[in-house]
Design an enzyme around this catalytic site. Sequence first.
Site, PDB file in Angstrom:
ATOM      1  CE  LYS A 109      72.915 -20.813  41.406  1.00 57.75           C
ATOM      2  NZ  LYS A 109      72.880 -19.996  40.169  1.00 57.75           N
TER       3      LYS A 109
ATOM      4  CB  THR B 205      77.043 -18.197  33.910  1.00 55.87           C
ATOM      5  OG1 THR B 205      78.070 -17.522  34.643  1.00 55.87           O
ATOM      6  CG2 THR B 205      75.685 -17.871  34.507  1.00 55.87           C
TER       7      THR B 205
ATOM      8  NE  ARG C  89      83.096 -17.763  39.520  1.00 52.31           N
ATOM      9  CZ  ARG C  89      81.906 -17.230  39.238  1.00 52.31           C
ATOM     10  NH1 ARG C  89      80.914 -17.312  40.139  1.00 52.31           N
ATOM     11  NH2 ARG C  89      81.671 -16.638  38.105  1.00 52.31           N
TER      12      ARG C  89
ATOM     13  CG  PHE D   5      68.940 -12.569  34.858  1.00 49.47           C
ATOM     14  CD1 PHE D   5      69.417 -12.863  36.123  1.00 49.47           C
ATOM     15  CD2 PHE D   5      69.808 -11.973  33.952  1.00 49.47           C
ATOM     16  CE1 PHE D   5      70.720 -12.568  36.488  1.00 49.47           C
ATOM     17  CE2 PHE D   5      71.119 -11.672  34.306  1.00 49.47           C
ATOM     18  CZ  PHE D   5      71.570 -11.969  35.589  1.00 49.47           C
TER      19      PHE D   5
ATOM     20  CG  HIS E 164      76.352 -18.934  44.361  1.00 54.15           C
ATOM     21  ND1 HIS E 164      76.333 -17.801  43.586  1.00 54.15           N
ATOM     22  CD2 HIS E 164      77.077 -18.629  45.472  1.00 54.15           C
ATOM     23  CE1 HIS E 164      77.003 -16.838  44.217  1.00 54.15           C
ATOM     24  NE2 HIS E 164      77.452 -17.319  45.358  1.00 54.15           N
TER      25      HIS E 164
ATOM     26  CD  GLU F  53      78.224 -14.745  47.421  1.00 43.98           C
ATOM     27  OE1 GLU F  53      78.920 -15.792  47.369  1.00 43.98           O
ATOM     28  OE2 GLU F  53      77.862 -14.126  46.401  1.00 43.98           O
TER      29      GLU F  53
ATOM     30  CG  ASN G 140      73.587 -21.689  36.932  1.00 38.33           C
ATOM     31  OD1 ASN G 140      73.114 -21.719  38.063  1.00 38.33           O
ATOM     32  ND2 ASN G 140      74.262 -20.655  36.461  1.00 38.33           N
TER      33      ASN G 140
ATOM     34  CE1 TYR H  38      73.052 -15.037  42.587  1.00 38.48           C
ATOM     35  CE2 TYR H  38      71.004 -16.046  43.292  1.00 38.48           C
ATOM     36  CZ  TYR H  38      72.280 -16.163  42.789  1.00 38.48           C
ATOM     37  OH  TYR H  38      72.796 -17.394  42.480  1.00 38.48           O
TER      38      TYR H  38
ATOM     39  NE  ARG I  56      77.016 -22.668  37.271  1.00 43.95           N
ATOM     40  CZ  ARG I  56      77.397 -21.428  37.558  1.00 43.95           C
ATOM     41  NH1 ARG I  56      78.400 -20.863  36.922  1.00 43.95           N
ATOM     42  NH2 ARG I  56      76.767 -20.748  38.497  1.00 43.95           N
TER      43      ARG I  56
HETATM   44  P1  GDP Z   1      77.631 -16.967  38.210  1.00 45.98           P
HETATM   45  O1  GDP Z   1      78.631 -16.180  39.022  1.00 45.98           O
HETATM   46  O2  GDP Z   1      78.263 -17.878  37.194  1.00 45.98           O
HETATM   47  O3  GDP Z   1      76.622 -17.692  39.067  1.00 45.98           O
HETATM   48  O4  GDP Z   1      76.799 -15.915  37.308  1.00 45.98           O
HETATM   49  P2  GDP Z   1      76.251 -14.436  37.604  1.00 45.98           P
HETATM   50  O5  GDP Z   1      76.765 -13.893  38.905  1.00 45.98           O
HETATM   51  O6  GDP Z   1      76.485 -13.635  36.372  1.00 45.98           O
HETATM   52  O7  GDP Z   1      74.662 -14.651  37.712  1.00 45.98           O
HETATM   53  C1  GDP Z   1      74.072 -15.146  38.885  1.00 45.98           C
HETATM   54  C2  GDP Z   1      73.047 -16.179  38.510  1.00 45.98           C
HETATM   55  O8  GDP Z   1      71.998 -15.546  37.767  1.00 45.98           O
HETATM   56  C3  GDP Z   1      73.539 -17.290  37.574  1.00 45.98           C
HETATM   57  O9  GDP Z   1      74.222 -18.329  38.230  1.00 45.98           O
HETATM   58  C4  GDP Z   1      72.238 -17.761  36.955  1.00 45.98           C
HETATM   59  O10 GDP Z   1      71.498 -18.596  37.865  1.00 45.98           O
HETATM   60  C5  GDP Z   1      71.490 -16.444  36.774  1.00 45.98           C
HETATM   61  N1  GDP Z   1      71.732 -15.842  35.452  1.00 45.98           N
HETATM   62  C6  GDP Z   1      72.883 -15.260  34.995  1.00 45.98           C
HETATM   63  N2  GDP Z   1      72.740 -14.793  33.744  1.00 45.98           N
HETATM   64  C7  GDP Z   1      71.459 -15.063  33.387  1.00 45.98           C
HETATM   65  C8  GDP Z   1      70.689 -14.818  32.216  1.00 45.98           C
HETATM   66  O11 GDP Z   1      71.167 -14.252  31.223  1.00 45.98           O
HETATM   67  N3  GDP Z   1      69.370 -15.251  32.230  1.00 45.98           N
HETATM   68  C9  GDP Z   1      68.824 -15.865  33.317  1.00 45.98           C
HETATM   69  N4  GDP Z   1      67.530 -16.260  33.244  1.00 45.98           N
HETATM   70  N5  GDP Z   1      69.515 -16.121  34.434  1.00 45.98           N
HETATM   71  C10 GDP Z   1      70.824 -15.735  34.488  1.00 45.98           C
END
Ligand code: GDP
Length: 138
Positions: A10, A92, A86, A58, A116, A127, A113, A50, A103
Site C-alpha cells: 500500500k 488488519t 493473510r 472509513f 492488502h 481483484e 496497514n 473497495y 503488519r
Molecule cells: P483486510 O482484509 O485485513 O485488509 O481488512 P478489511 O477488508 O476489513 O478492510 C480493508 C481495509 O480498510 C483495511 O486493510 C484497512 O486499510 C481499512 N480499514 C479496515 N477497518 C478500518 C477501520 O476501522 N478504520 C479505518 N480507518 N480503516 C479501516
Amino acid sequence: MSQRTFSIIKPDAFRKGHAGAILAEIEKAGFRIVAIKKMSISKTQAEGFYYVHKERPFFPSLTTFMSSGPMIAMVLEKGNAIADLRKLMGATNPANAEEGTIRKKFAGSIEENAIHGSDAEDTAKFEIGYFFAGYELA
Ligand code: GDP
C-alpha cells in the site's frame, strides 16, 4: 495444488521505503511473483476496488489513502496462497497483529496497514482481473 492471490504493497509502505523489505518477506515465505507493477490509482479506481466497503464509515478515508501515491500491485502464487498470505500479513489492526507478521513490522495504523491480500477465491479472481490483463499473467 498451487493457488493465486492478489496483493498490494500500500502507499504508506511504499512511501516509507518498505517495498523491498516486504517483497523479500513474501519471497522468503515461498510465494512466486507471477506479475508485479508500480502504479498510482485514482480515488474512483480505489472506490471500485473497495466497493464491498462502500457503506463503511472509513470508506472515504480509505479510498483517499489508497489514491494518495504509488503502490505495488502483485499476483502471487503458491500452495494455499490466499490463507498463507493473510497469515503472513497479520491482523488488519497492527496493534493486534502477531509478532513477525508484515503488519506488525511495517503498518502504522488500522488504515495505513502496509499490505492488502485477497480474503477468498472469488475476491482474488475479481481483484486480479481489476488490476491485470490476461496477457500480463502468462
Ligand atoms: P483486510 O482484509 O485485513 O485488509 O481488512 P478489511 O477488508 O476489513 O478492510 C480493508 C481495509 O480498510 C483495511 O486493510 C484497512 O486499510 C481499512 N480499514 C479496515 N477497518 C478500518 C477501520 O476501522 N478504520 C479505518 N480507518 N480503516 C479501516
